[in-house]
Design a protein around this motif. Structure first.
Motif, PDB file in Angstrom:
ATOM      1  N   LEU A  97      59.046  47.536  34.626  1.00  0.00           N
ATOM      2  CA  LEU A  97      57.679  48.235  34.639  1.00  0.00           C
ATOM      3  C   LEU A  97      56.597  47.358  33.966  1.00  0.00           C
ATOM      4  N   ARG A  98      57.080  47.272  32.611  1.00  0.00           N
ATOM      5  CA  ARG A  98      56.177  46.342  31.469  1.00  0.00           C
ATOM      6  C   ARG A  98      55.995  44.958  31.940  1.00  0.00           C
ATOM      7  N   THR A  99      57.121  44.401  32.506  1.00  0.00           N
ATOM      8  CA  THR A  99      56.890  42.883  32.997  1.00  0.00           C
ATOM      9  C   THR A  99      56.038  42.939  34.081  1.00  0.00           C
ATOM     10  N   PHE A 100      56.234  43.680  35.361  1.00  0.00           N
ATOM     11  CA  PHE A 100      55.134  43.586  36.404  1.00  0.00           C
ATOM     12  C   PHE A 100      53.713  44.006  35.809  1.00  0.00           C
ATOM     13  N   SER A 101      53.697  44.976  35.073  1.00  0.00           N
ATOM     14  CA  SER A 101      52.246  45.453  34.697  1.00  0.00           C
ATOM     15  C   SER A 101      51.569  43.971  33.939  1.00  0.00           C
ATOM     16  N   LEU A 102      52.458  43.450  32.984  1.00  0.00           N
ATOM     17  CA  LEU A 102      51.825  42.222  32.174  1.00  0.00           C
ATOM     18  C   LEU A 102      51.380  41.080  33.181  1.00  0.00           C
ATOM     19  N   LEU A 103      52.530  40.953  34.181  1.00  0.00           N
ATOM     20  CA  LEU A 103      52.350  39.557  35.029  1.00  0.00           C
ATOM     21  C   LEU A 103      51.050  39.808  35.873  1.00  0.00           C
ATOM     22  N   GLY A 104      50.893  41.415  36.247  1.00  0.00           N
ATOM     23  CA  GLY A 104      49.628  41.618  37.091  1.00  0.00           C
ATOM     24  C   GLY A 104      48.329  41.486  36.473  1.00  0.00           C
ATOM     25  N   SER A 105      48.443  41.775  35.123  1.00  0.00           N
ATOM     26  CA  SER A 105      47.298  41.386  34.328  1.00  0.00           C
ATOM     27  C   SER A 105      46.635  40.052  34.363  1.00  0.00           C
ATOM     28  N   ILE A 106      47.498  39.150  34.898  1.00  0.00           N
ATOM     29  CA  ILE A 106      47.041  37.955  34.795  1.00  0.00           C
ATOM     30  C   ILE A 106      46.486  37.470  36.571  1.00  0.00           C
ATOM     31  N   LEU A 107      47.526  37.809  37.286  1.00  0.00           N
ATOM     32  CA  LEU A 107      47.238  37.882  38.756  1.00  0.00           C
ATOM     33  C   LEU A 107      46.230  38.357  39.225  1.00  0.00           C
ATOM     34  N   VAL A 108      45.666  39.557  38.490  1.00  0.00           N
ATOM     35  CA  VAL A 108      44.408  40.118  39.007  1.00  0.00           C
ATOM     36  C   VAL A 108      43.069  39.220  38.914  1.00  0.00           C
ATOM     37  N   PHE A 109      43.219  38.287  38.110  1.00  0.00           N
ATOM     38  CA  PHE A 109      42.019  37.255  38.128  1.00  0.00           C
ATOM     39  C   PHE A 109      41.885  36.513  39.394  1.00  0.00           C
ATOM     40  N   ARG A 110      43.076  36.071  40.120  1.00  0.00           N
ATOM     41  CA  ARG A 110      43.059  35.448  41.361  1.00  0.00           C
ATOM     42  C   ARG A 110      42.799  36.682  42.725  1.00  0.00           C
ATOM     43  N   VAL A 111      43.418  37.774  42.632  1.00  0.00           N
ATOM     44  CA  VAL A 111      43.339  38.698  43.594  1.00  0.00           C
ATOM     45  C   VAL A 111      42.003  38.986  43.747  1.00  0.00           C
ATOM     46  N   THR A 112      41.589  39.470  42.539  1.00  0.00           N
ATOM     47  CA  THR A 112      39.877  40.019  42.547  1.00  0.00           C
ATOM     48  C   THR A 112      39.080  39.187  42.095  1.00  0.00           C
ATOM     49  N   HIS A 113      39.116  38.098  42.597  1.00  0.00           N
ATOM     50  CA  HIS A 113      38.377  36.806  42.000  1.00  0.00           C
ATOM     51  C   HIS A 113      36.824  37.251  42.226  1.00  0.00           C
ATOM     52  N   ALA A 114      36.537  37.716  43.351  1.00  0.00           N
ATOM     53  CA  ALA A 114      35.084  37.719  43.571  1.00  0.00           C
ATOM     54  C   ALA A 114      34.621  38.784  42.597  1.00  0.00           C
ATOM     55  N   ALA A 115      35.196  39.949  42.392  1.00  0.00           N
ATOM     56  CA  ALA A 115      34.738  40.912  41.506  1.00  0.00           C
ATOM     57  C   ALA A 115      34.741  40.536  39.971  1.00  0.00           C
ATOM     58  N   VAL A 116      35.780  39.765  39.649  1.00  0.00           N
ATOM     59  CA  VAL A 116      35.720  39.084  38.440  1.00  0.00           C
ATOM     60  C   VAL A 116      34.420  38.331  38.094  1.00  0.00           C
ATOM     61  N   LEU A 117      34.072  37.486  38.909  1.00  0.00           N
ATOM     62  CA  LEU A 117      32.810  36.791  38.856  1.00  0.00           C
ATOM     63  C   LEU A 117      31.706  37.442  38.732  1.00  0.00           C
TER      64      LEU A 117
ATOM     65  N   GLN B  54      31.278  40.871  37.946  1.00  0.00           N
ATOM     66  CA  GLN B  54      31.302  41.392  36.742  1.00  0.00           C
ATOM     67  C   GLN B  54      31.138  40.613  35.441  1.00  0.00           C
ATOM     68  N   MET B  55      31.607  39.548  35.406  1.00  0.00           N
ATOM     69  CA  MET B  55      31.483  38.656  34.221  1.00  0.00           C
ATOM     70  C   MET B  55      30.440  37.902  34.208  1.00  0.00           C
ATOM     71  N   GLU B  56      29.628  38.061  35.355  1.00  0.00           N
ATOM     72  CA  GLU B  56      28.447  37.008  35.475  1.00  0.00           C
ATOM     73  C   GLU B  56      28.795  35.750  35.343  1.00  0.00           C
ATOM     74  N   TRP B  57      29.887  35.131  35.781  1.00  0.00           N
ATOM     75  CA  TRP B  57      30.375  33.791  35.900  1.00  0.00           C
ATOM     76  C   TRP B  57      29.721  33.194  37.454  1.00  0.00           C
ATOM     77  N   GLU B  58      29.333  32.097  37.431  1.00  0.00           N
ATOM     78  CA  GLU B  58      29.223  31.310  38.969  1.00  0.00           C
ATOM     79  C   GLU B  58      30.532  30.903  39.321  1.00  0.00           C
ATOM     80  N   VAL B  59      31.404  30.200  38.407  1.00  0.00           N
ATOM     81  CA  VAL B  59      32.680  29.861  38.700  1.00  0.00           C
ATOM     82  C   VAL B  59      33.547  29.922  37.589  1.00  0.00           C
ATOM     83  N   VAL B  60      34.901  29.825  37.906  1.00  0.00           N
ATOM     84  CA  VAL B  60      35.901  29.854  36.950  1.00  0.00           C
ATOM     85  C   VAL B  60      36.047  28.365  36.419  1.00  0.00           C
TER      86      VAL B  60
END
Length: 233
Positions: free
Chosen positions: A178-198, A200-206
């Protein structure tokens, strides 16, 4: 003076180019519409080839879909293959010598894994990869089995081994999984929720600057790994 005509590429080279064009286009089309939603006409038009190219090169639409999954595996492996082989060889050497993997060394390796994932999955190239993989996660087919066995499982198991060494626990335990999936998910979330990240972070692009910020975050995530305060496994 008569100019010599350039020799055309051999048939095998032209076939390789056509196959690569079709696989690249299929990865995008299947990712957007799924296997059932993608028509053979969409697939061939996206690749700029005629309708007979699918049965000629892949036998069928199903054959193209499986080949697309294998193509995706090869693309990902170009980014993670060397790192995975290096860490895997070190772990095998430790096992052969009967030596444990130290927590500090495990953290260094795990940081390398997560930072490689950041660079890989937040870039523009991975958009079509993510669409394809997310569809296979929701409705797994033979393509998922191949991608899981070829790419996902080896990376997950390396992650389990490293996290287990940091926590001083069994890599096969439910908690470590479970810790492994949680950690990997902490990185993959930046692709899966790309629009929300941009947003919230007020970034135009990554771009390169944002990638470096996220790589720093990956290192922080590894730094804070440790047993729960209550000591429960």
């Amino acid at each position: 003076m008569i100019k010599e005509k350039a020799n055309p590429p051999p048939a095998s080279a032209r076939a390789d180019v056509a196959r690569q064009k079709m696989l690249s286009a299929a990865l995008d089309v299947f990712g957007r519409y799924g296997f059932d939603g993608a028509s053979t006409r969409q697939l061939t038009e996206a690749a700029g080839v005629n309708l007979q190219a699918i049965p000629y090169y892949f036998g069928s639409k199903e054959g193209l879909y499986i080949a697309t999954a294998e193509y995706l595996m090869a693309r990902i492996d170009t980014h993670v293959g060397d790192m995975r082989a290096r860490i895997g060889a070190h772990l095998l050497a430790l096992d052969a010598a009967g030596k444990p993997l130290g927590a500090a060394e495990a953290r260094r390796f795990l940081t390398d894994v997560l930072q490689t994932m950041v660079t890989l999955f937040v870039g523009k190239e991975s958009e079509s990869w993510a669409r394809f993989l997310i569809r296979e996660q929701m409705e797994p087919t033979e393509a998922f089995t191949r991608v899981y066995q070829g790419i996902m499982r080896p990376m997950i198991e390396i992650g389990r081994r490293l996290i287990a060494a940091i926590l001083d626990e069994d890599p096969g335990s439910e908690h470590v999984r479970l810790r492994t999936f949680s950690l990997l998910g902490s990185i993959l979330v930046f692709r899966v929720t790309h629009a929300a990240v941009l947003t919230q972070m007020e970034w135009e692009v990554v771009g390169p600057e944002q990638v470096q910020i996220l790589r720093g975050l990956a290192a922080e995530l590894v730094d804070v790994i440790g047993p729960s305060k209550g000591g429960a496994a």
